[in-house]
Design an enzyme around this catalytic site. Structure first.
Site, short mmCIF file in Angstrom:
data_model
loop_
_atom_site.label_atom_id
_atom_site.label_comp_id
_atom_site.label_asym_id
_atom_site.label_seq_id
_atom_site.Cartn_x
_atom_site.Cartn_y
_atom_site.Cartn_z
N GLY A 44 1.01 -1.04 -0.12
CA GLY A 44 0.10 0.25 -0.40
C GLY A 44 0.71 1.21 0.56
O GLY A 44 0.90 2.79 -0.79
N CYS A 45 2.13 1.33 0.72
CA CYS A 45 2.93 3.09 0.61
C CYS A 45 3.53 2.86 -0.37
O CYS A 45 3.34 3.73 -0.73
CB CYS A 45 3.84 2.31 2.48
SG CYS A 45 2.91 2.20 3.74
#
Length: 157
Positions: A44-45
């Site tokens: 996600g990051c």
């Protein structure tokens, strides 16, 4: 820390992936996209960071700088930035100075386990250093576009 909109953004002094110190006050006169994220090089990051990387032209055209913050150290940020060609500062906050000041720390759930960690949140800060918009629950996909759109609206661009 709900209702931070309209308040003065807490200042901080944190090193980036190259070891250079950044203070929020250094950016007076510019719009700042300050985003907190859980961990370097996680799916996600990475998606969120690459989104900001790819939208950097739009954001710069709107007069904004992007600063990413996590509790990872400078070395970890350096590897993450180099791996994905990130074109903005990633600030290392292992002591959670800025993370706590912005209320971006709290309970999270992963696979039914509760733990504490950095929350994925973004703050849009105006040239006077005031918080104009807060995203408390960020979805990494398309977030950079969402921020650029909000910036267009508040700037009337």
């Amino acid at each position: 820390m709900p209702g931070m909109e309209g308040t003065l953004a807490p200042d901080f002094a944190l090193p980036d992936q190259g070891g250079r110190l950044h203070r929020l006050s250094d950016y007076r006169g510019r719009w700042v996209v300050l985003y907190f994220y859980p961990k370097d090089d996680t799916p996600g990051c990475t998606k969120e960071a690459c989104g900001f990387r790819d939208r950097m032209g739009d954001l710069q055209a709107l007069g904004a700088v992007v600063l990413g913050v996590s509790a990872d150290d400078v070395e970890s940020h350096k590897r993450f930035a180099e791996k994905y060609g990130l074109n903005f500062p990633l600030l290392a906050d292992p002591e959670r100075q800025a993370i706590l000041a912005y209320g971006a720390w709290g309970k999270k759930n992963l696979y039914g386990k509760e733990y504490e960690g950095v929350l994925r949140q973004t703050f849009l800060i105006d040239p006077e250093g005031r918080i104009v918009k807060v995203w408390r629950k960020v979805s990494p996909e398309g977030h950079a576009e969402e921020v650029a759109e909000a910036l267009r609206q508040v700037r009337g661009a």
